[in-house]
Design a protein around this motif. Structure first.
Motif, PDB file in Angstrom:
ATOM      1  N   ALA A  87       0.836  -1.208   0.000  1.00 58.57           N
ATOM      2  CA  ALA A  87       0.000   0.000   0.000  1.00 58.57           C
ATOM      3  C   ALA A  87       0.866   1.252   0.000  1.00 58.57           C
ATOM      4  N   LEU A  88       1.938   1.245   0.783  1.00 59.74           N
ATOM      5  CA  LEU A  88       2.819   2.416   0.840  1.00 59.74           C
ATOM      6  C   LEU A  88       3.609   2.591  -0.453  1.00 59.74           C
ATOM      7  N   VAL A  89       3.981   1.500  -1.113  1.00 59.19           N
ATOM      8  CA  VAL A  89       4.662   1.616  -2.407  1.00 59.19           C
ATOM      9  C   VAL A  89       3.708   2.201  -3.450  1.00 59.19           C
ATOM     10  N   SER A  90       2.459   1.764  -3.455  1.00 61.07           N
ATOM     11  CA  SER A  90       1.484   2.328  -4.387  1.00 61.07           C
ATOM     12  C   SER A  90       1.306   3.828  -4.142  1.00 61.07           C
ATOM     13  N   PHE A  91       1.156   4.206  -2.886  1.00 58.39           N
ATOM     14  CA  PHE A  91       1.034   5.615  -2.499  1.00 58.39           C
ATOM     15  C   PHE A  91       2.237   6.408  -3.006  1.00 58.39           C
ATOM     16  N   THR A  92       3.434   5.874  -2.780  1.00 62.87           N
ATOM     17  CA  THR A  92       4.671   6.553  -3.159  1.00 62.87           C
ATOM     18  C   THR A  92       4.844   6.580  -4.670  1.00 62.87           C
ATOM     19  N   TYR A  93       4.452   5.534  -5.356  1.00 54.49           N
ATOM     20  CA  TYR A  93       4.505   5.495  -6.816  1.00 54.49           C
ATOM     21  C   TYR A  93       3.678   6.642  -7.395  1.00 54.49           C
ATOM     22  N   ASN A  94       2.544   6.903  -6.794  1.00 52.43           N
ATOM     23  CA  ASN A  94       1.639   7.935  -7.288  1.00 52.43           C
ATOM     24  C   ASN A  94       2.062   9.339  -6.857  1.00 52.43           C
ATOM     25  N   LEU A  95       2.595   9.473  -5.661  1.00 51.48           N
ATOM     26  CA  LEU A  95       2.860  10.801  -5.092  1.00 51.48           C
ATOM     27  C   LEU A  95       4.335  11.147  -4.924  1.00 51.48           C
ATOM     28  N   GLY A  96       5.196  10.165  -4.984  1.00 54.70           N
ATOM     29  CA  GLY A  96       6.624  10.406  -4.846  1.00 54.70           C
ATOM     30  C   GLY A  96       7.128  10.261  -3.423  1.00 54.70           C
ATOM     31  N   GLY A  97       8.411   9.951  -3.330  1.00 56.87           N
ATOM     32  CA  GLY A  97       9.055   9.775  -2.038  1.00 56.87           C
ATOM     33  C   GLY A  97       9.085  11.036  -1.204  1.00 56.87           C
ATOM     34  N   TYR A  98       9.211  12.188  -1.848  1.00 58.53           N
ATOM     35  CA  TYR A  98       9.239  13.454  -1.106  1.00 58.53           C
ATOM     36  C   TYR A  98       7.926  13.648  -0.346  1.00 58.53           C
ATOM     37  N   ASN A  99       6.800  13.433  -1.021  1.00 59.25           N
ATOM     38  CA  ASN A  99       5.510  13.611  -0.347  1.00 59.25           C
ATOM     39  C   ASN A  99       5.325  12.610   0.778  1.00 59.25           C
ATOM     40  N   LEU A 100       5.754  11.362   0.571  1.00 63.48           N
ATOM     41  CA  LEU A 100       5.688  10.409   1.662  1.00 63.48           C
ATOM     42  C   LEU A 100       6.540  10.896   2.832  1.00 63.48           C
ATOM     43  N   ARG A 139      -8.415   5.505  -5.285  1.00 64.82           N
ATOM     44  CA  ARG A 139      -7.096   4.894  -5.121  1.00 64.82           C
ATOM     45  C   ARG A 139      -6.665   4.923  -3.659  1.00 64.82           C
ATOM     46  N   ARG A 140      -6.827   6.066  -3.011  1.00 65.25           N
ATOM     47  CA  ARG A 140      -6.426   6.161  -1.600  1.00 65.25           C
ATOM     48  C   ARG A 140      -7.251   5.212  -0.744  1.00 65.25           C
ATOM     49  N   GLU A 141      -8.538   5.053  -1.047  1.00 68.00           N
ATOM     50  CA  GLU A 141      -9.367   4.100  -0.302  1.00 68.00           C
ATOM     51  C   GLU A 141      -8.880   2.672  -0.527  1.00 68.00           C
ATOM     52  N   ALA A 142      -8.499   2.349  -1.756  1.00 69.65           N
ATOM     53  CA  ALA A 142      -7.983   1.002  -2.058  1.00 69.65           C
ATOM     54  C   ALA A 142      -6.648   0.766  -1.348  1.00 69.65           C
ATOM     55  N   GLU A 143      -5.782   1.790  -1.317  1.00 75.55           N
ATOM     56  CA  GLU A 143      -4.501   1.660  -0.602  1.00 75.55           C
ATOM     57  C   GLU A 143      -4.745   1.474   0.892  1.00 75.55           C
ATOM     58  N   ARG A 144      -5.655   2.262   1.430  1.00 76.19           N
ATOM     59  CA  ARG A 144      -5.999   2.131   2.857  1.00 76.19           C
ATOM     60  C   ARG A 144      -6.512   0.726   3.149  1.00 76.19           C
ATOM     61  N   ASP A 145      -7.420   0.238   2.302  1.00 74.95           N
ATOM     62  CA  ASP A 145      -7.990  -1.098   2.518  1.00 74.95           C
ATOM     63  C   ASP A 145      -6.911  -2.178   2.428  1.00 74.95           C
ATOM     64  N   LEU A 146      -6.001  -2.050   1.460  1.00 75.64           N
ATOM     65  CA  LEU A 146      -4.899  -3.011   1.350  1.00 75.64           C
ATOM     66  C   LEU A 146      -3.999  -2.924   2.583  1.00 75.64           C
ATOM     67  N   TYR A 147      -3.688  -1.710   3.013  1.00 77.27           N
ATOM     68  CA  TYR A 147      -2.806  -1.509   4.176  1.00 77.27           C
ATOM     69  C   TYR A 147      -3.342  -2.260   5.399  1.00 77.27           C
ATOM     70  N   PHE A 148      -4.654  -2.218   5.602  1.00 72.81           N
ATOM     71  CA  PHE A 148      -5.254  -2.821   6.800  1.00 72.81           C
ATOM     72  C   PHE A 148      -5.793  -4.234   6.571  1.00 72.81           C
ATOM     73  N   SER A 149      -5.578  -4.795   5.368  1.00 71.59           N
ATOM     74  CA  SER A 149      -6.073  -6.157   5.125  1.00 71.59           C
ATOM     75  C   SER A 149      -5.118  -7.184   5.728  1.00 71.59           C
ATOM     76  N   LYS A 150      -5.664  -8.305   6.084  1.00 70.68           N
ATOM     77  CA  LYS A 150      -4.863  -9.381   6.710  1.00 70.68           C
ATOM     78  C   LYS A 150      -4.370 -10.333   5.660  1.00 70.68           C
TER      79      LYS A 150
END
Length: 150
Positions: A87-100, A139-150
């Motif tokens: 989830a964090l890689v997807s977030f960073t892919y879209n927004l960049g390492g600086y924003n993370l 996309r952010r909702e999907a990343e959030r859901d993936l982040y918290f999925s088991k």
């Protein structure tokens, strides 16, 4: 750690595949799976560039992802599950390492990667060019859901 199938699928789904250059929602020339530049040259995509084959795009994606995986590994100081990492890689892919690196999301992950408040941090990043975009919200909702999925 490398991005897994769930993360790769999420990235591909939201980026889509475009063999020819196009303008993204804020007018940046883009090609393939959301590429705005080519590796290894770092040359920016232009609207005059030749089309990519899917095979070229898949190879580029693997190379480009290495940088974003590295950003997450460098910035996150706590152990992550595969789904959290993806989830964090997807977030960073879209927004960049600086924003993370400047995000409250990262601060909360580095305090406690299982903090439920992290869920609200993903969805704050749904704007491009100052406007809320439905695609970014999804996309952010999907990343959030993936982040918290088991």
């Amino acid at each position: 750690m490398r991005v897994g199938e769930k993360g790769l699928s999420l990235i591909k789904k939201f980026e889509g595949w475009y063999s020819k250059p196009y303008l993204d929602p804020i007018g940046i020339p883009t090609i393939g799976y959301g590429f705005t530049y080519y590796l290894p040259s770092r040359k920016k995509v232009t609207m005059q560039d030749k089309a990519l084959t899917l095979q070229e795009g898949e190879l580029m994606l693997k190379e480009v992802l290495k940088g974003y995986e590295g950003d997450v590994l460098r910035l996150v100081k706590k152990p992550l599950t595969q789904n959290q990492f993806d989830a964090l890689v997807s977030f960073t892919y879209n927004l960049g390492g600086y924003n993370l690196s400047k995000s409250t999301l990262l601060k909360k992950v580095n305090i406690n990667p299982n903090d439920p408040a992290i869920a609200g941090e993903f969805v704050k990043w749904n704007r491009a060019g100052g406007a809320v975009l439905k695609g970014l919200t999804r996309r952010r909702e999907a990343e959030r859901d993936l982040y918290f999925s088991k």
